[in-house]
Design a protein around this motif. Structure first.
Motif, mmCIF file in Angstrom:
data_model
loop_
_atom_site.group_PDB
_atom_site.id
_atom_site.type_symbol
_atom_site.label_atom_id
_atom_site.label_comp_id
_atom_site.label_asym_id
_atom_site.label_seq_id
_atom_site.Cartn_x
_atom_site.Cartn_y
_atom_site.Cartn_z
ATOM 1 N N THR A 1 90.017 112.214 3.005
ATOM 2 C CA THR A 1 90.581 111.711 4.255
ATOM 3 C C THR A 1 90.349 110.213 4.331
ATOM 4 O OG1 THR A 1 90.206 113.803 5.413
ATOM 5 C CG2 THR A 1 90.471 111.831 6.762
ATOM 6 N N VAL A 2 91.423 109.449 4.587
ATOM 7 C CA VAL A 2 91.323 107.993 4.659
ATOM 8 C C VAL A 2 91.877 107.523 5.997
ATOM 9 C CG1 VAL A 2 91.494 107.719 2.164
ATOM 10 C CG2 VAL A 2 93.564 107.683 3.549
ATOM 11 N N ASP A 3 91.564 106.280 6.309
ATOM 12 C CA ASP A 3 91.984 105.714 7.590
ATOM 13 C C ASP A 3 93.332 105.038 7.486
ATOM 14 O OD1 ASP A 3 89.663 106.270 9.299
ATOM 15 O OD2 ASP A 3 88.597 105.033 7.837
ATOM 16 N N ILE A 4 94.082 105.169 8.554
ATOM 17 C CA ILE A 4 95.370 104.503 8.628
ATOM 18 C C ILE A 4 95.185 102.997 8.487
ATOM 19 C CG2 ILE A 4 95.286 104.287 11.139
ATOM 20 C CD1 ILE A 4 98.392 105.111 9.055
ATOM 21 N N GLU A 5 96.153 102.343 7.868
ATOM 22 C CA GLU A 5 96.171 100.905 7.645
ATOM 23 C C GLU A 5 95.069 100.438 6.686
ATOM 24 O OE1 GLU A 5 96.449 98.566 11.165
ATOM 25 O OE2 GLU A 5 97.846 99.935 12.138
ATOM 26 N N GLU B 1 98.760 101.499 -0.365
ATOM 27 C CA GLU B 1 98.567 101.219 1.061
ATOM 28 C C GLU B 1 98.724 102.525 1.840
ATOM 29 O OE1 GLU B 1 97.787 98.321 2.263
ATOM 30 O OE2 GLU B 1 98.302 96.889 0.674
ATOM 31 N N PHE B 2 97.777 102.793 2.749
ATOM 32 C CA PHE B 2 97.837 103.999 3.590
ATOM 33 C C PHE B 2 98.362 103.594 4.964
ATOM 34 C CE2 PHE B 2 93.986 104.837 0.810
ATOM 35 C CZ PHE B 2 94.710 105.562 -0.123
ATOM 36 N N ASN B 3 99.668 103.529 5.054
ATOM 37 C CA ASN B 3 100.310 103.021 6.281
ATOM 38 C C ASN B 3 100.922 104.119 7.152
ATOM 39 O OD1 ASN B 3 99.746 100.359 5.528
ATOM 40 N ND2 ASN B 3 101.576 100.263 4.251
ATOM 41 N N THR B 4 100.963 105.359 6.635
ATOM 42 C CA THR B 4 101.604 106.449 7.368
ATOM 43 C C THR B 4 100.660 107.624 7.474
ATOM 44 O OG1 THR B 4 103.743 105.768 6.462
ATOM 45 C CG2 THR B 4 103.620 107.960 7.477
ATOM 46 N N VAL B 5 100.525 108.151 8.690
ATOM 47 C CA VAL B 5 99.669 109.318 8.890
ATOM 48 C C VAL B 5 100.291 110.531 8.186
ATOM 49 C CG1 VAL B 5 98.724 110.916 10.597
ATOM 50 C CG2 VAL B 5 98.732 108.451 11.063
ATOM 51 N N GLY B 6 99.456 111.291 7.490
ATOM 52 C CA GLY B 6 99.944 112.483 6.801
ATOM 53 C C GLY B 6 99.375 112.581 5.395
ATOM 54 N N ASN B 7 99.954 113.501 4.633
ATOM 55 C CA ASN B 7 99.474 113.730 3.272
ATOM 56 C C ASN B 7 100.329 112.965 2.254
ATOM 57 O OD1 ASN B 7 97.465 115.528 4.131
ATOM 58 N ND2 ASN B 7 98.886 117.252 4.107
ATOM 59 N N LEU B 8 99.694 112.459 1.215
ATOM 60 C CA LEU B 8 100.405 111.858 0.098
ATOM 61 C C LEU B 8 99.531 111.985 -1.137
ATOM 62 C CD1 LEU B 8 100.194 107.972 -0.007
ATOM 63 C CD2 LEU B 8 98.792 109.334 1.523
ATOM 64 N N THR B 9 100.116 111.728 -2.310
ATOM 65 C CA THR B 9 99.356 111.785 -3.562
ATOM 66 C C THR B 9 99.278 110.401 -4.158
ATOM 67 O OG1 THR B 9 101.367 112.331 -4.794
ATOM 68 C CG2 THR B 9 99.992 114.176 -4.050
ATOM 69 N N VAL C 1 95.750 112.936 -0.699
ATOM 70 C CA VAL C 1 95.027 112.137 0.282
ATOM 71 C C VAL C 1 95.575 112.468 1.671
ATOM 72 C CG1 VAL C 1 94.508 109.805 1.067
ATOM 73 C CG2 VAL C 1 94.633 110.282 -1.370
ATOM 74 N N ASN C 2 94.653 112.589 2.647
ATOM 75 C CA ASN C 2 95.042 112.857 4.035
ATOM 76 C C ASN C 2 94.787 111.599 4.847
ATOM 77 O OD1 ASN C 2 95.747 114.114 6.406
ATOM 78 N ND2 ASN C 2 93.687 114.959 6.748
ATOM 79 N N VAL C 3 95.857 110.954 5.326
ATOM 80 C CA VAL C 3 95.752 109.708 6.074
ATOM 81 C C VAL C 3 95.691 110.034 7.568
ATOM 82 C CG1 VAL C 3 96.766 107.454 6.519
ATOM 83 C CG2 VAL C 3 97.087 108.552 4.290
ATOM 84 N N ILE C 4 94.607 109.544 8.227
ATOM 85 C CA ILE C 4 94.453 109.792 9.665
ATOM 86 C C ILE C 4 94.165 108.483 10.375
ATOM 87 C CG2 ILE C 4 93.584 112.141 9.297
ATOM 88 C CD1 ILE C 4 90.776 111.060 9.901
ATOM 89 N N ALA C 5 94.364 108.500 11.700
ATOM 90 C CA ALA C 5 94.026 107.355 12.530
ATOM 91 C C ALA C 5 92.649 107.611 13.129
ATOM 92 C CB ALA C 5 95.072 107.160 13.637
ATOM 93 N N MET D 1 89.542 100.421 10.291
ATOM 94 C CA MET D 1 89.047 99.760 9.091
ATOM 95 C C MET D 1 89.856 98.526 8.701
ATOM 96 S SD MET D 1 86.264 101.149 7.922
ATOM 97 C CE MET D 1 86.242 100.517 6.262
ATOM 98 N N PRO D 2 91.178 98.587 8.697
ATOM 99 C CA PRO D 2 91.930 97.376 8.325
ATOM 100 C C PRO D 2 91.645 96.188 9.235
ATOM 101 C CG PRO D 2 93.334 99.307 8.216
ATOM 102 C CD PRO D 2 92.074 99.739 8.885
ATOM 103 N N ASP D 3 91.248 96.475 10.518
ATOM 104 C CA ASP D 3 90.937 95.367 11.416
ATOM 105 C C ASP D 3 89.769 94.539 10.901
ATOM 106 O OD1 ASP D 3 92.931 96.149 13.210
ATOM 107 O OD2 ASP D 3 91.591 97.559 14.211
ATOM 108 N N LEU D 4 88.836 95.186 10.194
ATOM 109 C CA LEU D 4 87.656 94.481 9.718
ATOM 110 C C LEU D 4 88.003 93.388 8.723
ATOM 111 C CD1 LEU D 4 85.232 97.512 9.190
ATOM 112 C CD2 LEU D 4 85.349 95.969 11.151
ATOM 113 N N LEU D 5 89.171 93.491 8.113
ATOM 114 C CA LEU D 5 89.568 92.494 7.119
ATOM 115 C C LEU D 5 89.916 91.154 7.753
ATOM 116 C CD1 LEU D 5 91.779 94.717 4.773
ATOM 117 C CD2 LEU D 5 89.335 94.195 4.593
ATOM 118 N N GLU D 6 90.028 91.113 9.094
ATOM 119 C CA GLU D 6 90.339 89.862 9.778
ATOM 120 C C GLU D 6 89.108 88.989 9.974
ATOM 121 O OE1 GLU D 6 92.587 90.393 13.361
ATOM 122 O OE2 GLU D 6 93.621 92.179 12.589
#
Length: 944
Positions: free
Chosen positions: A437-441, A474-482, A502-506, A541-546
């Motif tokens: 499970t990974v975070d969106i963005e 890039e994990f930009n969309t909520v849902g499953n992908l490979t 991979v399961n992308v969640i917010a 998480m992506p916010d931390l990159l700022e």
């Protein structure tokens, strides 16, 4: 280039056309006149060969055993077109070429001597024609045709000599060779004759038509054999003869032709031998086939020639492939002839050596046998990897085959070939997906690939699988992908790719992610307050990159807080400035992942532990301030290689070890003062600008520390064991640092010490201080202690000397004086001269001694004094010392290892020491003398 090609084609077209012109038909008048010629066998260089392999000279009686003492030449290569060159040009087979005087023809693999291949080099003595025959189309290897120049003259067409094929040098060993030569008998009587040097021996069999051939007498430097109707007419038969001469001799041969007859030919080396010499077992090969299961299948092909006589068959033929095959672990072979298995009882096999006996060679003569076996390669053996080609991703195992045909105990022929068997290991790399499970963005850059997979394995022994993301996702969309992950064998370099889900969640960043460290959480929330984002609510998480900077906040106090490892999630940090914030804990290794960091300033806190080695990865770091903390250990390696680094502050820490050389200096600020760092040189580092920046360290300077300790260790015997780091041991070195003013400074933990014998350079110990360590030392030796390996820095070196523990008289008075007056009955002191003393030496530990004395009477020439000696000790009570043959104890004491010497006479005065007292009566005025013996003895503890 095109013109050259066209000219080459035209040349050969004209050449072939001229060579195939029809010969002139001649009459009986064209015969060679052979009157006066003799049959073969009656000249001094002619030998008749019998079926036992013995060539006999009928004229001289000489006999030569050609089965064991002669090299029998014939072609044994695999591809004749690769082994023949005319003026370094490749020739087309079965085609006549016109050649010109002084051109050279080279033929490789024409024989073997001492395991090395021979090459024949042939020079054309005038214009000729030559053809290289192929197996199946031609009877012979090299065929020569005389075109014009030698007609009507007994002159040779070619000269030749033999060389070592590898080096190109002549071989000067005293051994003979047999060179097969032949020519077809024409349809006419004696139209031509072979031309051969008279000093070259000629051998024919005693059964063929050759021995009936006509021979001329020697014609200058040559002799001749007439070709033609030696059987009473007819043609199409071949005359075979072998030339016999030393290996290093140059030979000449040709053909004589009547001027009005067009041409004739002769040949060297036969494909279908009717040859009179033994055939060699030199046609063999070894091939390997990858069985696609990680092993090799091998096939040895060996041609077994038919010999002209039974005596030519050797005792045995050995095919040895045992050399360096331990990794291959070869199987038992199976031998085939014409696709039929040969019974194992017909041959011998042991230790990867096949031995074919004489009976086998006769039974299967004229056939090609196949020896098949396979490998079971030991891939767990480290040596196996030395055969691996990482670029081609395969193993190349050399298999050497040595063929030895043995005729008798002194005769053998050896041939060696090598097969480089190539096998590709059937590598299987596996891994299972974790459904991470990974975070969106976020992206794969925010994670480690090991978080996405489990059960990673490889079937190659002792191998490790290296895992990497194939590309950034890039994990930009909520849902499953490979996503693709690459698995790579560390040892073989082979890669495999798997797809994992991979399961992308917010999901917002939590305080627990930063280990609930309020100082960092508050700082992140402060920087995002204008955007209405907050940890635990809506900050991802992506916010931390700022975030690019965490700077010092005036008045902030982070008491009892520390730097969490997930500070590495702030990947774009360029500045960390946390000076004087009362932070504690340790510096996390994850700081090394902040590769964009330019400034790291955490001085004035209470951080302990070692400086992370990962800081060497901060390739953009310009400013490093870790001073005034509680850091221990050494400066991590690699820090000196950061090319951007301009200022370094490590002072006021408990650091030890050698400062590496920072080649980019001198630095305006490189502070290591008040540490126990050192530099391995007898002068200060060139990259440190000021002496004050390394004061109170071990670096050589005006205000440096130096290593010191006990300089003298008293021991009992040679090979005495001491514990140099144990304070309770007699050999305690008491190592410490001292300032220039001799102020003692205790050493930090973490130092290492090398103890060596200064004279012999023998190393007794090298490592950290260990209380239980024991070393053995000898007396009268000097030992060096080198701290932290800085053997070029005098501040890091101290010495101690070993002396034996002993007790003895250092000095005994040579003369004593006594001034007595008649009638003076008081105790009179015995005085020691001003130059003498009574001194003891005792450097032992916890031991006791006794001083004893034995006196004699005082006498003159005529009288004996009446009286006695007395000794007064500390209590000043006189103790009489009667004249006796035994010693009497007068003093006792304990050893004093620190003082070493004890001056007893120094304490003597009018109330203490040695005295003499006269008797009441009987003494007379005179000069008296006597003798005093001193004795020093060791007394056990508690002894009397």
């Amino acid at each position: 280039m095109l013109r050259k090609k066209i000219g080459y084609i035209i040349f050969f077209f004209l050449l072939v056309s001229s060579l195939f012109s029809l010969p002139k038909i001649c009459s009986a008048a064209d015969f060679i006149d052979v009157s006066g010629w003799s049959h073969f066998g009656y000249l001094s260089n002619e030998y008749i060969l019998n079926d036992q392999g013995i060539a006999s000279n009928l004229t001289t009686g000489e006999q030569i055993d050609i089965t064991s003492n002669v090299i029998n030449l014939n072609y044994f290569g695999q591809n004749i077109q690769d082994d023949v060159r005319l003026q370094n040009n490749v020739l087309k087979l079965d085609t006549y070429y016109r050649v010109y005087k002084d051109q050279e023809l080279r033929v490789k693999n024409i024989g073997i001597y001492k395991g090395k291949a021979l090459e024949m080099r042939i020079t054309f003595l005038h214009d000729d024609g030559v053809k290289i025959g192929s197996i199946g189309k031609s009877d012979c290897l090299v065929n020569f045709i005389d075109l014009n120049d030698s007609k009507g003259t007994f002159a040779p067409d070619i000269s030749y000599y033999l060389v070592d094929q590898e080096s190109g040098e002549l071989i000067n060993d005293n051994v003979n060779v047999m060179v097969p030569v032949s020519s077809k008998i024409a349809y006419y009587e004696y139209p031509a004759a072979l031309v051969i040097q008279k000093d070259i021996g000629l051998v024919v069999t005693d059964t063929g038509l050759e021995k009936n051939a006509f021979r001329s007498r020697f014609n200058g430097a040559y002799t001749n054999i007439a070709l033609g109707g030696v059987t009473g007419g007819g043609g199409g038969k071949r005359l075979d003869v072998s030339m016999l001469h030393p290996l290093n001799k140059k030979g000449e041969i040709g053909i004589y032709i009547r001027p009005d007859f067009y041409s004739s030919d002769f040949s060297l080396f036969n494909y279908a031998p009717r040859i009179i010499s033994p055939q060699q077992y030199n046609k063999m090969s070894v091939t390997s086939i990858d069985n696609e299961l990680g092993n090799l299948n091998y096939i040895i092909e060996q041609e077994l020639p038919k010999q002209g006589f039974p005596v030519y068959y050797p005792e045995k033929l050995e095919l040895d492939y045992s050399k360096e095959t331990s990794n291959l672990k070869l199987s038992q072979p199976t031998i085939f002839s014409e696709n039929k298995v040969i019974a194992a009882s017909e041959y011998d096999f042991s230790n990867n050596k096949v031995t074919l006996p004489n009976s086998f060679l006769k039974k299967y003569a004229g056939q090609k046998i196949q020896i098949k076996f396979s490998s079971d390669i030991d891939y767990s053996d480290k040596k196996t990897l030395s055969y691996y080609d990482k670029d081609k991703q395969n193993f190349k195992f050399p298999l050497g085959l040595k063929s030895t045909s043995v005729k008798n105990s002194v005769s053998k022929t050896e041939i060696e070939v090598t097969n480089n068997g190539v096998v590709k290991f059937p590598l299987v790399l596996k891994a299972d997906g974790r459904n991470k499970t990974v975070d969106i963005e976020s992206s794969t850059d925010n994670y480690n690939e090991k978080d996405f997979i489990t059960n990673v394995s490889t079937n190659f022994p002792n191998d490790t699988v290296i895992t990497t993301f194939k590309n950034k996702v890039e994990f930009n969309t909520v849902g499953n992908l490979t996503i693709p992950i690459t698995l790579e064998s560390e040892l073989l370099g082979i890669k495999n790719e798997i797809m994992v889900q991979v399961n992308v969640i917010a999901r917002p960043v939590t305080s627990a992610f930063f280990e609930n460290q309020a100082w960092l959480i508050d700082e992140i929330n402060r920087q995002f307050s204008s955007k209405g984002k907050k940890i635990d609510e809506n900050l991802y998480m992506p916010d931390l990159l700022e975030i690019t900077s965490i700077t010092n906040r005036t008045g902030a106090d982070f008491l009892d807080q520390y730097i969490p490892k997930n500070i590495a999630a702030l990947e774009n940090l360029e500045v960390i400035d946390l000076k004087d914030k009362h932070l504690s804990g340790y510096l996390p290794d994850e700081l090394g992942n902040l590769t964009k960091l330019k400034k790291l300033s955490i001085f004035g806190n209470s951080i302990k532990g070692e400086i992370p080695k990962t800081l060497s990865k901060l390739e953009n770091l310009e400013f490093l301030a870790l001073d005034d903390n509680k850091l221990t250990g050494t400066i991590p390696p690699g820090l000196e290689n950061i090319s951007t680094l301009r200022q370094v502050y490590l002072n006021k820490n408990n650091l030890v070890g050698i400062v590496p050389t920072f080649s980019l200096g001198p630095f305006s600020n490189f502070h290591i003062w008040e540490t126990q760092l050192t530099y391995n040189d007898d002068k200060r580092p060139s990259f440190i600008n000021k002496v004050t920046q390394f004061k109170q360290s071990f670096v050589v300077g005006t205000d440096s520390l130096s290593l010191t300790g006990n300089i003298n260790i008293a021991i009992t015997t040679k090979g005495t064991s001491i514990k140099p780091f144990d304070p309770s041991d007699r050999g305690f070195l008491n190592l410490h640092a001292q300032k220039n003013n001799k102020t003692r400074v205790e050493l930090y933990s973490g130092h290492t010490f090398k103890i060596i014998n200064k004279k012999s350079k023998q190393v007794l110990y090298n490592g950290p201080a260990n209380k239980s360590l024991e070393i053995k030392v000898d007396p009268a030796e000097i030992y060096q202690v080198i701290m932290d390996g800085a053997d070029k820095n005098p501040n890091n070196i101290t010495e101690f000397e070993t002396t034996l523990r002993e007790y003895k008289f250092s000095e005994v008075p040579k003369s004593l004086s006594l001034d007595l007056k008649l009638g003076d009955l008081e105790y009179q002191p015995v005085k020691i001269s001003s130059k003498d003393n009574l001194i003891l030496f005792d450097n032992r530990l916890n031991s006791q001694w006794q001083l004893r004395i034995k006196t004699s009477e005082l006498k003159s020439k005529t009288r004996t004094m009446a009286g006695s000696y007395f000794y007064k000790s500390k209590d000043e009570v006189p103790v009489e010392i009667p004249v006796s043959d035994t010693f009497k104890t007068i003093e006792k004491g304990n050893s004093e290892p620190d003082m070493n010497t004890i001056n007893l006479s120094k304490e003597w005065n009018d109330r203490r020491g040695l005295f003499y007292k006269q008797a009441n009566t009987g003494n007379y005025k005179d000069s008296y003398s006597g003798k005093i013996d001193w004795q020093l003895i060791d007394v056990p503890m508690g002894g009397k």
